[in-house]
Design an enzyme around this catalytic site. Structure first.
Site, mmCIF file in Angstrom:
data_model
loop_
_atom_site.group_PDB
_atom_site.id
_atom_site.type_symbol
_atom_site.label_atom_id
_atom_site.label_comp_id
_atom_site.label_asym_id
_atom_site.label_seq_id
_atom_site.Cartn_x
_atom_site.Cartn_y
_atom_site.Cartn_z
ATOM 1 N N ARG A 149 -8.500 -0.138 4.998
ATOM 2 C CA ARG A 149 -7.635 0.857 4.345
ATOM 3 C C ARG A 149 -6.302 0.242 3.941
ATOM 4 O O ARG A 149 -5.656 0.727 3.022
ATOM 5 C CB ARG A 149 -7.364 2.035 5.300
ATOM 6 C CG ARG A 149 -8.594 2.865 5.585
ATOM 7 C CD ARG A 149 -8.215 4.033 6.450
ATOM 8 N NE ARG A 149 -6.986 4.625 5.953
ATOM 9 C CZ ARG A 149 -6.121 5.310 6.675
ATOM 10 N NH1 ARG A 149 -6.348 5.515 7.937
ATOM 11 N NH2 ARG A 149 -5.030 5.802 6.137
ATOM 12 N N ARG A 192 0.763 14.929 12.495
ATOM 13 C CA ARG A 192 1.618 14.510 11.375
ATOM 14 C C ARG A 192 1.831 15.705 10.450
ATOM 15 O O ARG A 192 1.165 15.852 9.432
ATOM 16 C CB ARG A 192 1.003 13.321 10.655
ATOM 17 C CG ARG A 192 1.016 12.087 11.539
ATOM 18 C CD ARG A 192 0.406 10.900 10.894
ATOM 19 N NE ARG A 192 1.148 10.416 9.746
ATOM 20 C CZ ARG A 192 0.709 9.450 8.949
ATOM 21 N NH1 ARG A 192 -0.454 8.889 9.177
ATOM 22 N NH2 ARG A 192 1.429 9.050 7.928
ATOM 23 N N LYS A 221 0.841 -1.215 0.000
ATOM 24 C CA LYS A 221 0.000 0.000 0.000
ATOM 25 C C LYS A 221 0.866 1.252 0.000
ATOM 26 O O LYS A 221 0.654 2.169 -0.790
ATOM 27 C CB LYS A 221 -0.897 0.003 1.251
ATOM 28 C CG LYS A 221 -1.516 1.365 1.563
ATOM 29 C CD LYS A 221 -2.294 1.374 2.859
ATOM 30 C CE LYS A 221 -1.502 1.637 4.114
ATOM 31 N NZ LYS A 221 -1.261 3.033 4.467
ATOM 32 N N ASN A 222 1.866 1.274 0.894
ATOM 33 C CA ASN A 222 2.637 2.505 1.071
ATOM 34 C C ASN A 222 3.599 2.764 -0.083
ATOM 35 O O ASN A 222 4.145 3.858 -0.208
ATOM 36 C CB ASN A 222 3.380 2.475 2.409
ATOM 37 C CG ASN A 222 2.410 2.657 3.563
ATOM 38 O OD1 ASN A 222 1.242 2.967 3.348
ATOM 39 N ND2 ASN A 222 2.889 2.457 4.783
ATOM 40 N N ARG A 238 -4.253 10.713 4.275
ATOM 41 C CA ARG A 238 -3.156 11.680 4.379
ATOM 42 C C ARG A 238 -2.167 11.573 3.234
ATOM 43 O O ARG A 238 -1.506 12.552 2.883
ATOM 44 C CB ARG A 238 -2.423 11.498 5.700
ATOM 45 C CG ARG A 238 -3.269 11.700 6.911
ATOM 46 C CD ARG A 238 -2.444 11.516 8.139
ATOM 47 N NE ARG A 238 -1.304 12.419 8.097
ATOM 48 C CZ ARG A 238 -1.330 13.691 8.465
ATOM 49 N NH1 ARG A 238 -2.420 14.206 8.947
ATOM 50 N NH2 ARG A 238 -0.256 14.427 8.383
ATOM 51 N N ILE A 284 9.043 6.987 16.264
ATOM 52 C CA ILE A 284 8.625 7.694 15.039
ATOM 53 C C ILE A 284 7.357 8.513 15.308
ATOM 54 O O ILE A 284 7.299 9.698 14.972
ATOM 55 C CB ILE A 284 8.368 6.698 13.872
ATOM 56 C CG1 ILE A 284 9.537 5.719 13.716
ATOM 57 C CG2 ILE A 284 8.082 7.443 12.567
ATOM 58 C CD1 ILE A 284 10.841 6.304 13.271
ATOM 59 N N CYS A 300 -4.402 13.225 13.224
ATOM 60 C CA CYS A 300 -4.623 11.843 12.836
ATOM 61 C C CYS A 300 -4.503 10.983 14.081
ATOM 62 O O CYS A 300 -3.901 11.397 15.074
ATOM 63 C CB CYS A 300 -3.595 11.539 11.763
ATOM 64 S SG CYS A 300 -2.878 9.939 11.703
ATOM 65 N N ASP A 342 5.118 0.741 11.817
ATOM 66 C CA ASP A 342 3.877 0.125 11.319
ATOM 67 C C ASP A 342 3.690 -1.316 11.799
ATOM 68 O O ASP A 342 2.657 -1.922 11.514
ATOM 69 C CB ASP A 342 3.829 0.175 9.786
ATOM 70 C CG ASP A 342 3.651 1.593 9.271
ATOM 71 O OD1 ASP A 342 3.288 2.467 10.064
ATOM 72 O OD2 ASP A 342 3.887 1.827 8.066
HETATM 73 N N1 EPU Z 1 7.449 14.535 10.089
HETATM 74 C C1 EPU Z 1 7.599 15.879 10.341
HETATM 75 N N2 EPU Z 1 7.390 16.740 9.308
HETATM 76 C C2 EPU Z 1 7.046 16.323 8.058
HETATM 77 C C3 EPU Z 1 6.911 14.942 7.818
HETATM 78 C C4 EPU Z 1 7.114 14.068 8.862
HETATM 79 O O1 EPU Z 1 7.907 16.300 11.439
HETATM 80 O O2 EPU Z 1 6.884 17.168 7.168
HETATM 81 C C5 EPU Z 1 7.671 13.589 11.185
HETATM 82 C C6 EPU Z 1 6.427 12.747 11.503
HETATM 83 O O3 EPU Z 1 5.552 13.417 12.365
HETATM 84 C C7 EPU Z 1 7.045 11.508 12.110
HETATM 85 C C8 EPU Z 1 8.345 11.343 11.311
HETATM 86 O O4 EPU Z 1 8.620 12.627 10.755
HETATM 87 O O5 EPU Z 1 7.375 11.736 13.446
HETATM 88 C C9 EPU Z 1 8.280 10.334 10.204
HETATM 89 O O6 EPU Z 1 7.103 10.501 9.415
HETATM 90 P P1 EPU Z 1 7.085 10.187 7.875
HETATM 91 O O7 EPU Z 1 6.987 11.467 7.120
HETATM 92 O O8 EPU Z 1 8.203 9.272 7.518
HETATM 93 O O9 EPU Z 1 5.684 9.430 7.708
HETATM 94 P P2 EPU Z 1 4.818 9.444 6.387
HETATM 95 O O10 EPU Z 1 5.711 9.472 5.229
HETATM 96 O O11 EPU Z 1 3.746 10.459 6.486
HETATM 97 C C10 EPU Z 1 4.745 6.871 5.975
HETATM 98 C C11 EPU Z 1 3.715 5.789 5.977
HETATM 99 C C12 EPU Z 1 3.248 5.511 7.389
HETATM 100 C C13 EPU Z 1 4.466 5.114 8.220
HETATM 101 C C14 EPU Z 1 5.520 6.219 8.159
HETATM 102 C C15 EPU Z 1 6.800 5.876 8.882
HETATM 103 C C16 EPU Z 1 2.561 5.993 3.850
HETATM 104 C C17 EPU Z 1 1.324 6.301 3.105
HETATM 105 N N3 EPU Z 1 2.555 6.197 5.159
HETATM 106 O O12 EPU Z 1 4.102 8.027 6.498
HETATM 107 O O13 EPU Z 1 2.364 4.406 7.298
HETATM 108 O O14 EPU Z 1 4.081 4.889 9.541
HETATM 109 O O15 EPU Z 1 5.854 6.483 6.783
HETATM 110 O O16 EPU Z 1 7.374 4.748 8.358
HETATM 111 O O17 EPU Z 1 3.537 5.579 3.265
HETATM 112 C C18 EPU Z 1 0.550 3.043 7.882
HETATM 113 O O18 EPU Z 1 0.717 2.432 6.819
HETATM 114 O O19 EPU Z 1 -0.193 2.617 8.790
HETATM 115 C C19 EPU Z 1 1.265 4.295 8.106
HETATM 116 C C20 EPU Z 1 0.901 5.175 9.012
#
Ligand code: EPU
Length: 434
Positions: free
Chosen positions: A412, A133, A22-23, A104, A342, A128, A320
């Site tokens: 989802r 986030r 998915k991701n 998101r 994280i 969320c 995750d």
């Molecule tokens: N963060 C910031 N600022 C940003 C972006 C992220 O401070 O602009 C922080 C976040 O709050 C968090 C950390 O950086 O503390 C890492 O977040 P990241 O941006 O890596 O998360 P994401 O890219 O939004 C993806 C996955 C998540 C998974 C995370 C971490 C998808 C669609 N989502 O989210 O998946 O937990 O990476 O590996 O790829 C799930 O599948 O259940 C899920 C939540």
């Protein structure tokens, strides 16, 4: 809203086909906005988040077509037919709140829209269930490439004068690298003028998968999978064919399902290299894991040891799978300690697991889990995707019946989870909302 009824206590045994990630699929679908001509994606899971992303790019002028499921696709049996995507109209640049609020990952269209159309209006994703986030790192990275941003009525409005320009930048944040932020900036840099160097980039397999697809489209990218990615911008990207990598989180969840039911599962079409930290922790708990080409065999000894685990960016233990591991550790022989680095608030499963007889105490970003001999069935509530998966795992082993409400969270991100589990012996049924 549908519910699951699970009568616990059966040993799972048999084969499960792992779906595409998915991701990985979500940002890859968004990246097709940058391509000229048709892109064909294989192994895209059928999930409500994928439907939302398809709807979003449909509104952004893409023609999206899902082929019927083939019986078998060469040596890679696939649950789903390929997905064709072609951009037919580039006028609309807006990702509406109605879609963003349900998913998101809609933020993934920001970089592709700015790079290809010079403008993007994306509703700001709100809070969320797993915590705040923010998307500041996405915006900062794109700003460094020359995009200008303002916020207007709950939207991020980005514009580019001329073409984005490559530069060297640091992308990390307080919690380390960002997965989707890296992908957003990587996509935009693929069409920018000159060279971009992303330092502090996320190394997750999903970033690598997206980079591999962009390369097939004509992008020049090196170093993906390391913290320093180099991108030499090109003037156009052309539609291609790409197979999405297996879902490492689904695979890890089923490895834990084998362990928690004292069962024996053969997980087909997955990549254990993407789960090295998970393998390490699970083996310490007492799970037997063997690899045979693209198949993982997971089984467990009756006694489950305790472990300490801290979630980390890849290649560390993924956030995750934190909730699912915690469900397993509830039955460990002693005290386990789990720390979430994280998303420090990602503990919604703790209260629900405790309702099933678990003994978990939370202290800040750490959970202290006192193992118990038995979990009991109860009515519990799914809250976010992975927390809900943990409740399913607990339900599989709990004495009596577990009812999990609001399983739309599970839909989802887990393709046909109840069918896959029932096929290996689980007593699980979906109760449709009347
Ligand atoms: N963060 C910031 N600022 C940003 C972006 C992220 O401070 O602009 C922080 C976040 O709050 C968090 C950390 O950086 O503390 C890492 O977040 P990241 O941006 O890596 O998360 P994401 O890219 O939004 C993806 C996955 C998540 C998974 C995370 C971490 C998808 C669609 N989502 O989210 O998946 O937990 O990476 O590996 O790829 C799930 O599948 O259940 C899920 C939540």
């Amino acid at each position: 809203m549908d519910s699951f009824l699970i009568r616990g206590g059966t040993r799972l045994k048999g084969k499960i086909e792992i779906s595409g990630s998915k991701n990985s699929a979500l940002p890859i679908i968004a990246a097709t906005l940058m391509a000229k001509g048709k892109t064909t994606l294989k192994s895209v899971p059928r999930l409500s988040d994928i439907d939302s992303m398809n709807k979003l790019i449909g509104e952004l002028g893409c023609h999206v077509y899902r082929h019927d499921s083939p019986a078998s696709d060469g040596d890679m049996p696939s649950l789903n037919g390929p997905l064709d995507i072609e951009v037919t109209d580039e006028k609309n640049c807006e990702a509406r709140y109605d879609i963003v609020k349900t998913m998101r990952a809609s933020i993934c269209v920001l970089g592709p829209l700015l790079a290809k159309r010079g403008k993007a209006i994306v509703s700001i994703p709100g809070g969320c269930a797993i915590g705040d986030r923010p998307v500041d790192l996405h915006v900062r990275g794109l700003q460094k490439l020359g995009a200008e941003f303002r916020t207007e009525n709950g939207n991020i409005v980005g514009e580019v004068r001329g073409r984005l320009k490559g530069c060297r930048m640091y992308l990390g944040g307080a919690q380390g690298p960002t997965v989707l932020g890296t992908i957003n900036v990587l996509c935009a840099a693929a069409l920018a003028e000159g060279e971009t160097v992303l330092v502090g980039a996320a190394c997750e397999p999903e970033v690598v998968d997206c980079a591999e697809m962009l390369i097939k489209m004509g992008a020049k990218i090196k170093g993906h999978g390391t913290p320093e990615i180099r991108i030499e911008g090109v003037s156009e990207l052309i539609g291609t064919e790409h197979r999405i990598i297996p879902d490492r989180i689904e695979c890890g969840t089923f490895m834990i399902a084998a362990a928690i039911t004292n069962g024996e599962l053969e997980l087909r079409h997955c990549n254990l290299d993407h789960l090295i930290a998970v393998q390490d922790r699970l083996e310490d708990v007492g799970v037997r894991i063997q690899r045979e080409n693209g198949t993982i065999h997971a089984s467990s000894a009756r006694r489950l040891n305790t472990v300490e685990m801290t979630t980390q960016p890849y290649p560390g233990f993924p956030t995750d799978l934190q909730a699912q591991l915690m469900a397993l550790l509830c039955l460990g022989d002693g005290i386990s300690v789990v720390t979430e680095r994280i998303f420090p608030d990602r503990f919604l499963h703790v209260g629900e697991l405790n309702r099933m007889g678990a003994r978990i105490r939370k202290e800040g970003p750490t959970a202290i889990i006192q193992g118990t001999k038995e979990l009991q069935g109860a009515s519990v509530m799914a809250s976010d995707l992975r927390a809900s998966a943990a409740l399913v795992l607990a339900g599989l082993v709990a004495k009596g019946t577990t009812r999990i409400d609001r399983v739309y969270h599970i839909d989802r991100g887990y393709e046909k989870i109840e069918q896959k589990l029932a096929a290996v012996g689980a007593d699980i049924e979906r109760v449709k909302e009347k």
